[in-house]
Design a protein around this motif. Structure first.
Motif, PDB file in Angstrom:
ATOM      1  N   LYS A  25       8.074 -37.942  62.141  1.00  0.00           N
ATOM      2  CA  LYS A  25       9.097 -38.980  62.298  1.00  0.00           C
ATOM      3  C   LYS A  25       8.874 -40.161  61.365  1.00  0.00           C
ATOM      4  CE  LYS A  25       8.816 -39.366  66.872  1.00  0.00           C
ATOM      5  NZ  LYS A  25       9.152 -39.834  68.235  1.00  0.00           N
ATOM      6  N   TRP A  26       7.600 -40.488  61.101  1.00  0.00           N
ATOM      7  CA  TRP A  26       7.325 -41.691  60.299  1.00  0.00           C
ATOM      8  C   TRP A  26       7.794 -41.551  58.849  1.00  0.00           C
ATOM      9  CZ3 TRP A  26       3.453 -38.099  61.314  1.00  0.00           C
ATOM     10  CH2 TRP A  26       2.830 -37.531  60.202  1.00  0.00           C
ATOM     11  N   MET A  27       8.065 -40.332  58.418  1.00  0.00           N
ATOM     12  CA  MET A  27       8.445 -40.127  57.024  1.00  0.00           C
ATOM     13  C   MET A  27       9.728 -40.877  56.675  1.00  0.00           C
ATOM     14  SD  MET A  27       8.771 -36.454  55.172  1.00  0.00           S
ATOM     15  CE  MET A  27       9.610 -36.234  53.614  1.00  0.00           C
ATOM     16  N   TRP A  28      10.669 -40.940  57.638  1.00  0.00           N
ATOM     17  CA  TRP A  28      11.911 -41.688  57.415  1.00  0.00           C
ATOM     18  C   TRP A  28      12.122 -42.777  58.445  1.00  0.00           C
ATOM     19  CZ3 TRP A  28      13.066 -41.251  52.745  1.00  0.00           C
ATOM     20  CH2 TRP A  28      12.830 -40.055  52.063  1.00  0.00           C
ATOM     21  N   ARG A  29      11.479 -42.693  59.584  1.00  0.00           N
ATOM     22  CA  ARG A  29      11.551 -43.777  60.572  1.00  0.00           C
ATOM     23  C   ARG A  29      10.351 -44.704  60.358  1.00  0.00           C
ATOM     24  NH1 ARG A  29      14.676 -44.187  64.682  1.00  0.00           N
ATOM     25  NH2 ARG A  29      13.039 -45.080  66.002  1.00  0.00           N
ATOM     26  N   ASN A  30      10.442 -45.523  59.322  1.00  0.00           N
ATOM     27  CA  ASN A  30       9.389 -46.507  59.064  1.00  0.00           C
ATOM     28  C   ASN A  30      10.038 -47.806  58.604  1.00  0.00           C
ATOM     29  OD1 ASN A  30       9.473 -46.633  56.014  1.00  0.00           O
ATOM     30  ND2 ASN A  30       8.963 -44.449  56.238  1.00  0.00           N
ATOM     31  N   GLU A  31       9.255 -48.866  58.571  1.00  0.00           N
ATOM     32  CA  GLU A  31       9.800 -50.195  58.308  1.00  0.00           C
ATOM     33  C   GLU A  31      10.398 -50.304  56.908  1.00  0.00           C
ATOM     34  OE1 GLU A  31       6.805 -53.080  59.110  1.00  0.00           O
ATOM     35  OE2 GLU A  31       6.923 -52.825  61.301  1.00  0.00           O
ATOM     36  N   ASP A  32       9.819 -49.618  55.941  1.00  0.00           N
ATOM     37  CA  ASP A  32      10.334 -49.719  54.575  1.00  0.00           C
ATOM     38  C   ASP A  32      11.706 -49.062  54.453  1.00  0.00           C
ATOM     39  OD1 ASP A  32       8.069 -50.999  53.053  1.00  0.00           O
ATOM     40  OD2 ASP A  32       7.011 -49.312  53.927  1.00  0.00           O
ATOM     41  N   VAL A  33      11.883 -47.905  55.062  1.00  0.00           N
ATOM     42  CA  VAL A  33      13.187 -47.243  55.016  1.00  0.00           C
ATOM     43  C   VAL A  33      14.213 -48.066  55.786  1.00  0.00           C
ATOM     44  CG1 VAL A  33      14.481 -45.184  55.681  1.00  0.00           C
ATOM     45  CG2 VAL A  33      12.195 -44.956  54.686  1.00  0.00           C
ATOM     46  N   GLN A  34      13.827 -48.596  56.931  1.00  0.00           N
ATOM     47  CA  GLN A  34      14.738 -49.448  57.703  1.00  0.00           C
ATOM     48  C   GLN A  34      15.221 -50.619  56.853  1.00  0.00           C
ATOM     49  OE1 GLN A  34      12.951 -51.488  61.017  1.00  0.00           O
ATOM     50  NE2 GLN A  34      14.915 -51.926  61.993  1.00  0.00           N
ATOM     51  N   GLY A  35      14.304 -51.258  56.140  1.00  0.00           N
ATOM     52  CA  GLY A  35      14.693 -52.385  55.296  1.00  0.00           C
ATOM     53  C   GLY A  35      15.640 -51.974  54.183  1.00  0.00           C
ATOM     54  N   PHE A  36      15.400 -50.796  53.586  1.00  0.00           N
ATOM     55  CA  PHE A  36      16.293 -50.350  52.524  1.00  0.00           C
ATOM     56  C   PHE A  36      17.677 -50.005  53.067  1.00  0.00           C
ATOM     57  CE2 PHE A  36      18.266 -46.990  49.995  1.00  0.00           C
ATOM     58  CZ  PHE A  36      18.359 -47.631  48.775  1.00  0.00           C
ATOM     59  N   VAL A  37      17.737 -49.364  54.225  1.00  0.00           N
ATOM     60  CA  VAL A  37      19.035 -49.021  54.815  1.00  0.00           C
ATOM     61  C   VAL A  37      19.819 -50.292  55.135  1.00  0.00           C
ATOM     62  CG1 VAL A  37      20.154 -47.955  56.826  1.00  0.00           C
ATOM     63  CG2 VAL A  37      18.278 -46.771  55.657  1.00  0.00           C
ATOM     64  N   ASP A  38      19.142 -51.306  55.663  1.00  0.00           N
ATOM     65  CA  ASP A  38      19.810 -52.595  55.902  1.00  0.00           C
ATOM     66  C   ASP A  38      20.366 -53.156  54.593  1.00  0.00           C
ATOM     67  OD1 ASP A  38      19.675 -53.062  58.657  1.00  0.00           O
ATOM     68  OD2 ASP A  38      17.593 -53.726  58.533  1.00  0.00           O
TER      69      ASP A  38
END
Length: 448
Positions: A111-124
């Motif tokens: 899960k951490w591969m795409w559910r991580n803080e860096d990906v969340q920030g990029f999606v925002d």
């Protein structure tokens, strides 16, 4: 006491002369963007699936490609249905109210591969960018093929909205898979060893029907994008069916099917966008093992494996630019084994003589290299040399055999970013817990 001279001293000196420092400044990638030029496909790798700096810098470079060079999509090493939920969100569609909700479908190991803080920030950021620049909207898509059952369900759900009779035909075709339960490995085992007839014909017929009726259905109430989404799910079901059977014939064959599917999906994305009158420029995020040209690695010359980087270069030789990433030491989010909790693990220093060891001696800091230049440094990186690849599993006790491969670096990438000391990516869910039954983990069985 005489000071030890590194055996690669001449190469290290040559590298120091051409290495461009990465300091976090706004102009870090100015020269790299110039080198990328008019490339339409920029493939940005990673040396592990759990390193914060890799995700951060990949997103940082991608933002500039979207803002300054008009890139239209980000295609990632993730399943099509999971990523398409994010795609709807960044385009202002769907029901998700924030990036955290949009990433919720990424529930399988790791899960951490795409559910991580860096990906969340990029999606925002991508959602905000698309709202501010509606004429320059960029999408978010998955390239991988593990979502066999979810993709079949998505095809049926789409058809329910446009043609209930066609949905019933799809159910009847896909019913072939029901006898094997929700585990596609069980399907692969039973069909490959002759215990059951394969469902390949059913998957082929479903894809062909969607393709044949594209003009009719794409003009319906759900529109062309949703038809494209469904057609890609049908293509994924067909390729996944082949993949799970191939798993029992050997790693090389299943690897090739998987990366060929990624390349096929990338081409379909480009074709779909262009059919809507907008030239496509796509950033790809995936592991170095998928994006670094396999012909310059023992993956290709010993194991007969191809990969997405090789196939993209072959399909668009003048329009492809590949960026590799590396690190010497630090920490990484990884697991000890399949379907076990994520851990923050210490990354050992690069093995003597490896790419990582040589780069550590260059400056002890972060820098990037232009591997298209002709100079003593790129010449020195052309011979075979060990390079480290960490997937979702990190086994330092067997690191040489588990994580190192001989490569010819100057032929594998067009540029390389090196971050000497790196840190573990921060998962959104904390340590990974028990995973739902059904689909197999992303990156199975290679970890990359």
């Amino acid at each position: 006491m005489t000071q030890r001279v590194h055996p690669e001293a001449a190469l290290i000196q040559a590298l120091r002369a051409v290495a461009r420092p990465l300091t976090g400044a706004a102009d870090d990638y100015d020269d790299l963007l110039d080198r990328i030029g008019d490339a339409r496909f920029v493939l940005i790798g990673e040396a592990s699936h759990g390193t914060h700096e890799f995700y951060r810098e990949r997103a940082r470079l991608t933002r500039r490609l979207i803002e300054e060079k008009g890139f239209t999509a980000v295609a990632v090493e993730a399943d099509w249905p999971d990523a398409y939920r994010v795609n709807r969100y960044v385009r202002g569609q769907g029901e998700d109210e924030n990036a955290l909700e949009a990433l919720r479908d990424f529930q399988r190991f790791p899960k951490w591969m795409w559910r991580n803080e860096d990906v969340q920030g990029f999606v925002d950021w991508l959602r905000d960018h698309n709202e501010r620049y509606p004429d320059g909207v960029a999408g978010f898509y998955g390239l991988d093929l593990y979502s066999l059952h979810r993709s079949m369900n998505a095809v049926v759900e789409y058809l329910e909205g446009v043609d209930p009779e066609a949905a019933q035909r799809a159910r009847q075709r896909y019913a072939c898979f029901e006898q094997f339960g929700e585990n596609p490995q069980a399907y692969g085992y039973a069909t490959e060893y002759g215990r059951r007839e394969p469902c390949e014909d059913a998957a082929v017929q479903q894809l062909l029907e969607l393709q044949r009726r594209e003009a009719e259905l794409a003009g319906g109430p759900l529109g062309g994008d949703e038809h494209f989404y469904a057609e890609q799910n049908a293509r994924l079901a067909l390729n996944a069916e082949n993949y799970y059977r191939a798993m029992f014939r050997g790693r090389d064959e299943s690897w090739n099917i998987r990366d060929a599917h990624m390349a096929e999906t990338l081409e379909a994305l480009a074709r779909h966008g262009e059919s809507q009158g907008r030239p496509q420029k796509i950033v790809v995020w995936a592991h170095n093992s998928h994006l670094g040209d396999a012909r310059a690695s023992e993956m290709g010359w010993l194991r007969g494996e191809l990969n997405l980087g090789q196939l993209t270069r072959e399909r668009w030789p003048e329009d492809t630019f590949i960026v590799g990433l590396s690190t010497h030491h630090g920490t990484v989010t990884a697991a000890d084994d399949w379907d076990t909790p994520a851990r923050t693990k210490r990354v050992r220093p690069g093995l003597p003589g490896s790419v990582e060891d040589v780069f550590h001696e260059v400056s002890g800091g972060d820098f990037w290299l232009d591997l298209r230049e002709q100079n003593a440094a790129t010449d020195g990186l052309r011979p075979e040399r060990l390079q480290r690849f960490i997937g979702v599993i990190y086994a330092p006790q067997t690191e040489r055999w588990s994580h190192y491969v001989h490569t010819r670096l100057s032929e594998m990438y067009d540029a390389l970013l090196h971050f000497d000391k790196t840190s573990a990516v921060v998962p959104l869910d904390g340590a990974a817990g028990a995973e739902p039954e059904g689909e197999v983990p992303d990156t199975f069985p290679t970890g990359e």
